[in-house]
Design a protein around this motif. Structure first.
Motif, mmCIF file in Angstrom:
data_model
loop_
_atom_site.group_PDB
_atom_site.id
_atom_site.type_symbol
_atom_site.label_atom_id
_atom_site.label_comp_id
_atom_site.label_asym_id
_atom_site.label_seq_id
_atom_site.Cartn_x
_atom_site.Cartn_y
_atom_site.Cartn_z
ATOM 1 N N GLY A 52 0.819 -1.198 0.000
ATOM 2 C CA GLY A 52 0.000 0.000 0.000
ATOM 3 C C GLY A 52 0.857 1.253 0.000
ATOM 4 O O GLY A 52 2.077 1.192 -0.134
ATOM 5 N N GLU A 53 0.190 2.412 0.180
ATOM 6 C CA GLU A 53 0.908 3.687 0.187
ATOM 7 C C GLU A 53 1.591 3.905 1.528
ATOM 8 O O GLU A 53 0.981 3.770 2.580
ATOM 9 C CB GLU A 53 -0.053 4.844 -0.070
ATOM 10 C CG GLU A 53 0.651 6.193 -0.076
ATOM 11 C CD GLU A 53 -0.289 7.378 -0.033
ATOM 12 O OE1 GLU A 53 0.228 8.511 -0.008
ATOM 13 O OE2 GLU A 53 -1.516 7.189 -0.016
ATOM 14 N N ARG A 54 2.879 4.274 1.481
ATOM 15 C CA ARG A 54 3.644 4.575 2.691
ATOM 16 C C ARG A 54 3.648 6.085 2.898
ATOM 17 O O ARG A 54 3.799 6.842 1.952
ATOM 18 C CB ARG A 54 5.082 4.068 2.561
ATOM 19 C CG ARG A 54 5.163 2.572 2.336
ATOM 20 C CD ARG A 54 6.566 2.091 1.997
ATOM 21 N NE ARG A 54 7.192 2.914 0.975
ATOM 22 C CZ ARG A 54 8.344 3.577 1.138
ATOM 23 N NH1 ARG A 54 9.019 3.505 2.248
ATOM 24 N NH2 ARG A 54 8.841 4.309 0.161
ATOM 25 N N ARG A 55 3.444 6.499 4.163
ATOM 26 C CA ARG A 55 3.415 7.915 4.486
ATOM 27 C C ARG A 55 4.104 8.136 5.831
ATOM 28 O O ARG A 55 4.242 7.202 6.620
ATOM 29 C CB ARG A 55 1.978 8.435 4.583
ATOM 30 C CG ARG A 55 1.147 8.026 3.405
ATOM 31 C CD ARG A 55 -0.213 8.618 3.325
ATOM 32 N NE ARG A 55 -1.083 8.459 4.474
ATOM 33 C CZ ARG A 55 -2.381 8.739 4.457
ATOM 34 N NH1 ARG A 55 -2.952 9.168 3.357
ATOM 35 N NH2 ARG A 55 -3.111 8.601 5.525
ATOM 36 N N LEU A 83 -4.782 0.957 14.373
ATOM 37 C CA LEU A 83 -5.467 0.433 13.199
ATOM 38 C C LEU A 83 -6.705 1.286 12.987
ATOM 39 O O LEU A 83 -7.500 1.463 13.914
ATOM 40 C CB LEU A 83 -5.865 -1.025 13.381
ATOM 41 C CG LEU A 83 -6.459 -1.633 12.112
ATOM 42 C CD1 LEU A 83 -5.842 -2.978 11.828
ATOM 43 C CD2 LEU A 83 -7.958 -1.753 12.213
ATOM 44 N N ILE A 84 -6.819 1.853 11.781
ATOM 45 C CA ILE A 84 -7.992 2.659 11.432
ATOM 46 C C ILE A 84 -8.682 1.997 10.248
ATOM 47 O O ILE A 84 -8.098 1.854 9.181
ATOM 48 C CB ILE A 84 -7.602 4.103 11.056
ATOM 49 C CG1 ILE A 84 -6.903 4.775 12.228
ATOM 50 C CG2 ILE A 84 -8.843 4.891 10.625
ATOM 51 C CD1 ILE A 84 -6.359 6.155 11.911
ATOM 52 N N ASP A 85 -9.907 1.572 10.477
ATOM 53 C CA ASP A 85 -10.721 0.980 9.418
ATOM 54 C C ASP A 85 -11.849 1.973 9.136
ATOM 55 O O ASP A 85 -12.667 2.240 10.022
ATOM 56 C CB ASP A 85 -11.288 -0.364 9.865
ATOM 57 C CG ASP A 85 -12.004 -1.106 8.744
ATOM 58 O OD1 ASP A 85 -12.051 -0.604 7.603
ATOM 59 O OD2 ASP A 85 -12.519 -2.196 9.024
ATOM 60 N N ARG A 106 -3.390 0.587 3.298
ATOM 61 C CA ARG A 106 -3.528 -0.647 2.534
ATOM 62 C C ARG A 106 -4.487 -0.468 1.371
ATOM 63 O O ARG A 106 -5.261 0.477 1.309
ATOM 64 C CB ARG A 106 -4.023 -1.770 3.454
ATOM 65 C CG ARG A 106 -3.073 -2.086 4.567
ATOM 66 C CD ARG A 106 -3.464 -3.267 5.415
ATOM 67 N NE ARG A 106 -4.873 -3.608 5.457
ATOM 68 C CZ ARG A 106 -5.438 -4.283 6.441
ATOM 69 N NH1 ARG A 106 -4.731 -4.711 7.466
ATOM 70 N NH2 ARG A 106 -6.721 -4.568 6.408
ATOM 71 N N LYS A 107 -4.434 -1.427 0.454
ATOM 72 C CA LYS A 107 -5.288 -1.389 -0.739
ATOM 73 C C LYS A 107 -6.776 -1.427 -0.377
ATOM 74 O O LYS A 107 -7.612 -0.916 -1.111
ATOM 75 C CB LYS A 107 -4.967 -2.558 -1.676
ATOM 76 C CG LYS A 107 -3.512 -2.644 -2.094
ATOM 77 C CD LYS A 107 -3.118 -1.545 -3.026
ATOM 78 C CE LYS A 107 -1.677 -1.757 -3.476
ATOM 79 N NZ LYS A 107 -1.131 -0.630 -4.174
ATOM 80 N N ARG A 120 -5.849 1.780 7.432
ATOM 81 C CA ARG A 120 -4.572 2.452 7.703
ATOM 82 C C ARG A 120 -3.937 1.853 8.944
ATOM 83 O O ARG A 120 -4.600 1.667 9.962
ATOM 84 C CB ARG A 120 -4.780 3.950 7.918
ATOM 85 C CG ARG A 120 -5.105 4.668 6.636
ATOM 86 C CD ARG A 120 -5.200 6.151 6.847
ATOM 87 N NE ARG A 120 -6.458 6.455 7.528
ATOM 88 C CZ ARG A 120 -6.711 7.597 8.164
ATOM 89 N NH1 ARG A 120 -5.800 8.522 8.235
ATOM 90 N NH2 ARG A 120 -7.877 7.784 8.723
ATOM 91 N N ARG A 121 -2.637 1.538 8.834
ATOM 92 C CA ARG A 121 -1.833 1.056 9.967
ATOM 93 C C ARG A 121 -0.856 2.168 10.319
ATOM 94 O O ARG A 121 -0.070 2.584 9.471
ATOM 95 C CB ARG A 121 -1.065 -0.211 9.600
ATOM 96 C CG ARG A 121 -1.880 -1.351 9.053
ATOM 97 C CD ARG A 121 -2.486 -2.271 10.018
ATOM 98 N NE ARG A 121 -1.725 -2.495 11.214
ATOM 99 C CZ ARG A 121 -1.925 -3.506 12.018
ATOM 100 N NH1 ARG A 121 -2.808 -4.405 11.722
ATOM 101 N NH2 ARG A 121 -1.247 -3.641 13.121
ATOM 102 N N LEU A 122 -0.926 2.674 11.539
ATOM 103 C CA LEU A 122 -0.059 3.745 11.992
ATOM 104 C C LEU A 122 0.907 3.203 13.029
ATOM 105 O O LEU A 122 0.520 2.370 13.866
ATOM 106 C CB LEU A 122 -0.880 4.881 12.623
ATOM 107 C CG LEU A 122 -1.667 5.806 11.708
ATOM 108 C CD1 LEU A 122 -2.613 5.096 10.780
ATOM 109 C CD2 LEU A 122 -2.414 6.836 12.528
#
Length: 183
Positions: A68-71, A128-130, A100-101, A105-107
């Motif tokens: 997924g996208e890294r930030r 974890l943000i869903d 993630r696709k 989001r995993r922080l």
């Protein structure tokens, strides 16, 4: 040697054992679903430890990866307060994120906090943000690991902490982290 070539007694034993398992299968499956009667179920409770307003800089995209996208979001300061401690969030930490696709989001935030009595705590907050779907609210929960030196705040080293996360935007570039001990 195939099982047709096996000696009759061995083949017969295998067939009987298989039949026994087939007959016992439903009973074994039922037993596996039954809770252990001699161990009481204790649900965890939570107790409030602190809340932190963590100030953040603008998000920086680090590009896509296979996951997924890294930030990254730099942490620039803030304050925290609880019944047994309070102080400032130090600048210099960062929140590394993976989007993630599937939109989850995993922080993984790593930063330091200085208590009012000068003790430096290291905080690792994994969130974890869903995003809510079909009108449901976002799921935003975390595990928080606080490392304290020996001394007045060493009690933090012996806790399992869970947390919540809320954005304070647009009124300020910050997030609100609330930490609770499992009891």
């Amino acid at each position: 040697m195939t099982d047709r070539d096996a000696p009759p007694a061995t083949r017969r034993a295998l067939l009987l054992a298989g039949a026994g398992l087939a007959l016992a299968g439903p009973a074994l499956a039922e037993e596996a679903r039954t809770p252990l009667a001699d161990v009481p179920m204790v649900s965890p409770r939570t107790e409030f430890v602190y809340e932190a307003v963590v100030e953040i800089a603008p998000l920086v995209s680090l590009g896509d990866s296979p996951l997924g996208e890294r930030r990254i979001v730099p942490i620039t300061g803030g304050r925290f307060q609880g019944p047994r401690l309070g102080g400032t969030v130090l600048p210099g930490g960062a929140d590394r994120q993976l989007v993630r696709k599937d939109g989850v989001r995993r922080l993984d935030a790593l930063y330091e906090m200085r208590t009012d009595d000068g003790v430096i705590l290291t905080v690792r907050n994994q969130v974890l943000i869903d995003p809510g779907r079909d009108g449901a609210p976002d799921y935003r929960f975390s595990t928080i690991d606080v490392t304290a030196p020996e001394g007045p705040h060493a009690w933090l080293n012996r806790l399992v902490l869970v947390g919540t996360l809320a954005s304070l935007r647009p009124s300020r570039d910050a997030v609100l982290v609330r930490a609770f001990r499992l009891a």
